[in-house]
Design an enzyme around this catalytic site. Structure first.
Site, PDB file in Angstrom:
ATOM      1  N   ASP A  35      33.367  40.823  44.982  1.00  0.00           N
ATOM      2  CA  ASP A  35      33.139  42.071  45.701  1.00  0.00           C
ATOM      3  C   ASP A  35      33.287  43.281  44.781  1.00  0.00           C
ATOM      4  O   ASP A  35      34.271  43.388  44.029  1.00  0.00           O
ATOM      5  CB  ASP A  35      34.157  42.177  46.845  1.00  0.00           C
ATOM      6  N   CYS A  74      28.591  45.794  51.126  1.00  0.00           N
ATOM      7  CA  CYS A  74      28.889  44.361  51.106  1.00  0.00           C
ATOM      8  C   CYS A  74      28.242  43.546  52.218  1.00  0.00           C
ATOM      9  O   CYS A  74      27.573  42.553  51.955  1.00  0.00           O
ATOM     10  CB  CYS A  74      30.392  44.138  51.082  1.00  0.00           C
ATOM     11  N   HIS A 128      30.414  38.829  55.065  1.00  0.00           N
ATOM     12  CA  HIS A 128      31.443  39.842  55.299  1.00  0.00           C
ATOM     13  C   HIS A 128      32.447  39.358  56.338  1.00  0.00           C
ATOM     14  O   HIS A 128      33.652  39.571  56.198  1.00  0.00           O
ATOM     15  CB  HIS A 128      30.804  41.152  55.757  1.00  0.00           C
ATOM     16  N   ASP A 310      28.162  41.523  44.607  1.00  0.00           N
ATOM     17  CA  ASP A 310      27.361  41.881  45.779  1.00  0.00           C
ATOM     18  C   ASP A 310      26.683  43.241  45.676  1.00  0.00           C
ATOM     19  O   ASP A 310      25.728  43.517  46.393  1.00  0.00           O
ATOM     20  CB  ASP A 310      28.182  41.759  47.074  1.00  0.00           C
ATOM     21  N   HIS A 311      27.154  44.108  44.789  1.00  0.00           N
ATOM     22  CA  HIS A 311      26.503  45.403  44.526  1.00  0.00           C
ATOM     23  C   HIS A 311      27.227  46.056  43.365  1.00  0.00           C
ATOM     24  O   HIS A 311      28.236  45.539  42.870  1.00  0.00           O
ATOM     25  CB  HIS A 311      26.533  46.318  45.753  1.00  0.00           C
TER      26      HIS A 311
END
Length: 462
Positions: A35, A74, A128, A310-311
């Site tokens: 994450d 997320c 999530h 995730d980003h």
């Protein structure tokens, strides 16, 4: 261009196809999701971050320099990746997005493997919400750790709380790795690896770590890896020139207690960056623990290992902290894939979307790709890092749609405002080129390309 790398991005697995396995057995999959991890890693050329374990994986597989999430938050990013379906204005919108709500009939990656005879298990944060598509995705109910990601061990952490009820944004306490939830996720993943070693059954394990997500709570030994005097601040902290009013940073960090810091001060920037680095090194160690056990058990040769972020995450650039926009720092992610029989220690500049993971894993394992999947397999890139599968990558966040090409990052807001950044001459995205007449024809082509991507996203069969 092939090159040896010392660090590798966080989404890999020992990807293997039946053709690669001399014994004809099905390849296992170890999918590690992290994450808020941006490519702040040694294998990506960072000289400050201490991430030897992820770096080692990169040296054994393929590191993707140009991998991107579909949504810089997320929940939406994970639902899109796990289904292989692109987001729209009404699908996979925010952190609460659920695949079983937005795409109730879509097959998930784990489900595809489960239906192909694999035992599929989830530890930590994959979706999530752990119950999202749980019945059809996982062979067993996802195991929680019983610990919140906000659990703390220093009384000073919660002496004062934010208006949202959260404690201080950082904590450095002399506790073992298992004191925090990620340590337990690693330990339970290791338990299951040992179980599969005994059974010999093919597996798909999702191992999801929270850190370096806020709050930056990590054992003191990881904070001590860094001398605050050696931690550089963001190279550029001013808002991009000519940026539209619609461009915003995330306010998520303000939900935590920020103490007496002046949020624009060097001291605050330094503490935030130190905390992020400590949390990153903490999760790197846990990744190493899992990979070491995979190797010790003799499972590594037939296991696809994926490390995926995730980003992205702003670390003080533009005075932003977090994700929640379509800037390059928010959408570019770490991705590392180690596959049996594939070249090792190579890097590729191929443009990759998170939705491309689904068909790639299926191709490597000899599994049919569900018709709903919109991604493209990048299995060919694992054999030839010069190969290309995408000319553009589509990403979005709330009121903005965007595409990334080899050279440009273009965003269009619902109110008509636009951003165009020339990554070739301005990799830090410090100047919006929309008003520059030299980019008029380029802007026209990118507008049309974005329309095509939006239409394709909306055409999903769900």
């Amino acid at each position: 261009m092939k090159k040896v790398v010392t660090l590798l991005l966080f989404v890999t697995g020992t990807f293997a196809s039946f053709a690669d396995n001399s014994n004809g057995s099905k390849p296992n999959v170890l999918f590690i999701a992290i994450d808020d991890l941006r490519p702040e890693l040694g294998c990506y050329g960072d000289t400050v971050a201490k991430t030897p374990h992820i770096d080692r994986l990169a040296s054994e597989g393929t590191l993707f320099q140009r991998a991107y999430c579909q949504v810089a938050v997320c929940g939406a990013s994970r639902a899109s990746m796990m289904t292989g379906i692109l987001p729209t204005k009404t699908r996979f919108v925010d952190y609460l997005a659920r695949a079983d709500v937005d795409t109730p009939n879509a097959t998930t990656i784990a489900q595809a493997f489960k239906e192909s005879g694999y035992t599929t298990l989830a530890h930590g944060k994959i979706f999530h919400k752990s119950d999202d598509t749980a019945d059809r995705s996982w062979s067993e109910k996802p195991r929680g750790t019983g610990l919140s990601h906000k659990v703390s061990y220093d009384p000073a952490t919660t002496e004062t709380k934010s208006e949202r009820g959260s404690g201080l944004f950082y904590e450095s306490v002399d506790v073992p790795d298992e004191a925090y939830t990620d340590g337990l996720v690693a330990a339970r993943t290791i338990e299951d690896l040992r179980r599969f070693k005994e059974s010999g059954k093919p597996f798909f394990i999702g191992c999801g770590f929270i850190r370096p997500h806020l709050p930056f709570y990590a054992p003191k030994k990881y904070w001590d890896l860094y001398d605050a005097d050696d931690i550089p601040l963001a190279a550029f902290r001013e808002r991009p020139k000519h940026a539209p009013e619609s461009l915003r940073g995330s306010n998520e960090f303000k939900t935590y207690e920020l103490g007496d810091y002046d949020l624009e001060s060097d001291a605050f920037h330094l503490k935030m960056r130190h905390g992020y680095l400590a949390a990153t090194s903490y999760v790197d160690k846990l990744v190493g623990d899992v990979l070491d056990e995979l190797e010790a058990l003799g499972l590594a040769e037939n296991t696809i290992v994926v490390i995926w972020g995730d980003h992205g995450w702003h670390l003080g650039e533009y005075d932003f902290w977090g994700k929640h926009n379509t800037m390059h720092l928010a959408t570019r992610i770490p991705l590392i894939v180690k596959a049996p029989g594939k070249p090792q220690g190579v890097s590729t500049d191929a443009l990759i979307s998170s939705v491309d993971l689904f068909p790639t894993l299926c191709a490597l394992a000899g599994i049919d790709v569900p018709a709903s999947v919109q991604g493209k397999s990048f299995a060919a890139v694992l054999s030839d890092p010069e190969a290309a599968i995408n000319e553009v990558v589509y990403t979005r966040y709330r009121n903005a749609d965007a595409i990334v090409t080899e050279r440009f990052n273009y965003s269009l807001y619902e109110n008509g405002e636009e951003m165009l950044y020339d990554l070739q001459i301005d990799p830090g995205e410090t100047v919006n080129r929309v008003g520059n007449p030299e980019y008029k024809s380029i802007l026209s082509r990118l507008r049309e390309s974005l329309k095509e991507q939006i239409a394709f996203a909306e055409s999903a069969s769900i």
